[in-house]
Design a protein around this motif. Structure first.
Motif, PDB file in Angstrom:
ATOM      1  N   ASP A 160       0.743  -1.031  -0.123  1.00  0.00           N
ATOM      2  CA  ASP A 160      -0.002  -0.128  -0.191  1.00  0.00           C
ATOM      3  C   ASP A 160       0.864   1.090   0.059  1.00  0.00           C
ATOM      4  O   ASP A 160       2.244   1.163   0.028  1.00  0.00           O
ATOM      5  CB  ASP A 160      -0.967   0.056   1.156  1.00  0.00           C
ATOM      6  CG  ASP A 160      -0.247   0.261   2.441  1.00  0.00           C
ATOM      7  OD1 ASP A 160       0.918   0.453   2.651  1.00  0.00           O
ATOM      8  OD2 ASP A 160      -1.023   0.243   3.467  1.00  0.00           O
ATOM      9  N   ALA A 161       0.297   2.280  -0.154  1.00  0.00           N
ATOM     10  CA  ALA A 161       1.117   3.595  -0.254  1.00  0.00           C
ATOM     11  C   ALA A 161       0.881   4.432   1.127  1.00  0.00           C
ATOM     12  O   ALA A 161       1.325   5.734   1.180  1.00  0.00           O
ATOM     13  CB  ALA A 161       0.426   4.436  -1.376  1.00  0.00           C
ATOM     14  N   GLU A 162       0.312   3.928   2.283  1.00  0.00           N
ATOM     15  CA  GLU A 162       0.408   4.629   3.427  1.00  0.00           C
ATOM     16  C   GLU A 162       1.422   4.780   3.883  1.00  0.00           C
ATOM     17  O   GLU A 162       2.607   4.226   3.761  1.00  0.00           O
ATOM     18  CB  GLU A 162      -0.752   3.721   4.312  1.00  0.00           C
ATOM     19  CG  GLU A 162      -2.154   3.380   3.625  1.00  0.00           C
ATOM     20  CD  GLU A 162      -3.033   4.822   3.674  1.00  0.00           C
ATOM     21  OE1 GLU A 162      -2.940   5.516   4.474  1.00  0.00           O
ATOM     22  OE2 GLU A 162      -3.674   4.698   2.485  1.00  0.00           O
ATOM     23  N   SER A 163       1.351   5.582   5.000  1.00  0.00           N
ATOM     24  CA  SER A 163       2.585   6.018   5.821  1.00  0.00           C
ATOM     25  C   SER A 163       2.100   5.874   7.258  1.00  0.00           C
ATOM     26  O   SER A 163       1.312   6.362   7.542  1.00  0.00           O
ATOM     27  CB  SER A 163       2.869   7.706   5.389  1.00  0.00           C
ATOM     28  OG  SER A 163       4.102   7.885   6.372  1.00  0.00           O
ATOM     29  N   PRO A 164       3.215   5.352   7.961  1.00  0.00           N
ATOM     30  CA  PRO A 164       4.522   4.845   7.526  1.00  0.00           C
ATOM     31  C   PRO A 164       4.597   3.726   6.852  1.00  0.00           C
ATOM     32  O   PRO A 164       3.397   2.847   6.960  1.00  0.00           O
ATOM     33  CB  PRO A 164       5.213   4.720   9.095  1.00  0.00           C
ATOM     34  CG  PRO A 164       4.220   4.292   9.930  1.00  0.00           C
ATOM     35  CD  PRO A 164       2.881   5.355   9.540  1.00  0.00           C
ATOM     36  N   PRO A 165       5.525   3.454   5.894  1.00  0.00           N
ATOM     37  CA  PRO A 165       5.617   2.077   5.348  1.00  0.00           C
ATOM     38  C   PRO A 165       5.552   0.745   6.311  1.00  0.00           C
ATOM     39  O   PRO A 165       6.065   0.947   7.304  1.00  0.00           O
ATOM     40  CB  PRO A 165       6.943   2.133   4.419  1.00  0.00           C
ATOM     41  CG  PRO A 165       7.183   3.651   4.544  1.00  0.00           C
ATOM     42  CD  PRO A 165       6.581   4.199   5.721  1.00  0.00           C
ATOM     43  N   LEU A 166       4.995  -0.109   5.641  1.00  0.00           N
ATOM     44  CA  LEU A 166       4.810  -1.617   6.756  1.00  0.00           C
ATOM     45  C   LEU A 166       6.619  -2.369   6.667  1.00  0.00           C
ATOM     46  O   LEU A 166       7.101  -1.695   5.595  1.00  0.00           O
ATOM     47  CB  LEU A 166       3.923  -2.467   5.992  1.00  0.00           C
ATOM     48  CG  LEU A 166       2.414  -2.096   6.062  1.00  0.00           C
ATOM     49  CD1 LEU A 166       1.670  -3.252   5.529  1.00  0.00           C
ATOM     50  CD2 LEU A 166       2.172  -2.150   7.605  1.00  0.00           C
TER      51      LEU A 166
END
Length: 313
Positions: A160-166
């Motif tokens: 996904d493009a969420e923050s923070p990165p997994l």
């Protein structure tokens, strides 16, 4: 705001919507009507005094306020579940780890890892559930999973493009394989030539968006003939055993293939690689989470035997 007015049902509905990604999917998962789900979300947003879910064309996403509510809702719901277990007389656990896994990981890898943990850490409780990779990523973001086994295909973008990165760890990277009926002409050799896949009948995934062609060899230069559709990997393999067609499988499924199925590599054309990823949120893992992650890594290494070296059925 007074969150004492928020019911446990509303919290569970809110968590499910965040994990499933849409009101429609959450309603189907819970067995509710979509209007009932909408009412619960409206109630919790009214108490919060803020929008908790960003409504988008491709589904919903937690807002900053939604992430705060989700973090605390997960704590509350986990405590309620722990209380229910204790009241039912179950022994107290030394630690609980919530694990998610994509369907084919439940055939060999997850059972092997859990069996090893029962021997080495009998007091450790692992609560697991199956889901699609997008749903598992949303559950990690929502805080209702500690670890997730994800599937990844080229070009191997972040899930996904969420923050923070997994935090992602690649457990294995192997070529995609083909499940062939043992009586099929293609099963006579030790591999299948990609040119021989033209004109074959296929057993594919469901027709929902995102997995319409799952089970068909990628990149075929023809419109494939889909003879059967099935979401469950075991159903697909039994259809193969019955001579109903071919389907693609990760190499890790070879030990679980039923009699009458050969799992073979495909030669010619670009290699279709698949990665098995272990994902978590970027905060220091607890000791139980670390032990589960170690068991999954060990199980992945133990099962990482090329499928075509296994005895055929």
């Amino acid at each position: 705001m007074d969150f004492t007015d928020v019911s446990l049902t509303a919290l569970r509905v809110f968590r499910t919507v965040a994990e499933q990604g849409t009101f429609t999917a959450a309603a189907a998962w819970l067995g509710y009507t979509q209007s009932a789900v909408s009412r619960q979300i409206a109630a919790i947003e009214r108490v919060a005094g803020a929008e908790l879910l960003e409504r988008r064309r491709d589904g919903v996403r937690l807002t900053p306020a939604g992430r705060v509510v989700m973090r605390h809702a997960t704590v509350v719901l986990d405590e309620i579940d722990a209380t229910a277990r204790e009241l039912s007389g179950l022994p107290e656990q030394a630690g609980t780890v919530r694990l998610g896994w994509f369907p084919s990981a439940g055939a060999v890898l997850v059972p092997n890892a859990l069996a090893a943990l029962r021997r080495t850490d009998p007091a450790l409780c692992v609560v697991s559930r199956e889901g699609s990779t997008p749903a598992l990523v949303r559950a990690l973001r929502a805080g209702s999973l500690d670890l997730a086994l994800l599937a990844s295909a080229p070009p191997f973008r972040p899930p996904d493009a969420e923050s923070p990165p997994l935090v992602l760890a690649a457990l294995t990277e192997r070529a995609l394989c083909l499940a062939v009926p043992a009586t099929h002409p293609l099963a006579r050799g030790d591999f299948v030539d990609v040119a021989d896949l033209r004109g074959q009948r296929w057993i594919a995934g469901s027709s929902s968006a995102g997995d319409r062609m799952l089970g068909v060899w990628p990149g075929l230069d023809e419109r494939p003939e889909i003879a059967h559709t099935a979401r469950d990997w075991l159903a697909k393999l039994h259809l193969v055993a019955a001579g109903c067609g071919l389907t693609t499988v990760p190499a890790s499924l070879a030990p679980a293939a039923p009699p009458g199925v050969r799992i073979l590599p495909v030669r010619g054309g670009p290699q279709e690689q698949r990665r098995l990823l272990l994902a978590r949120l970027p905060h220091p893992p607890t000791e139980p989470v670390t032990r589960v992650a170690t068991a999954l890594r060990t199980a992945a290494l133990d099962t990482d035997t090329p499928a075509w070296r296994l005895p055929s059925s």
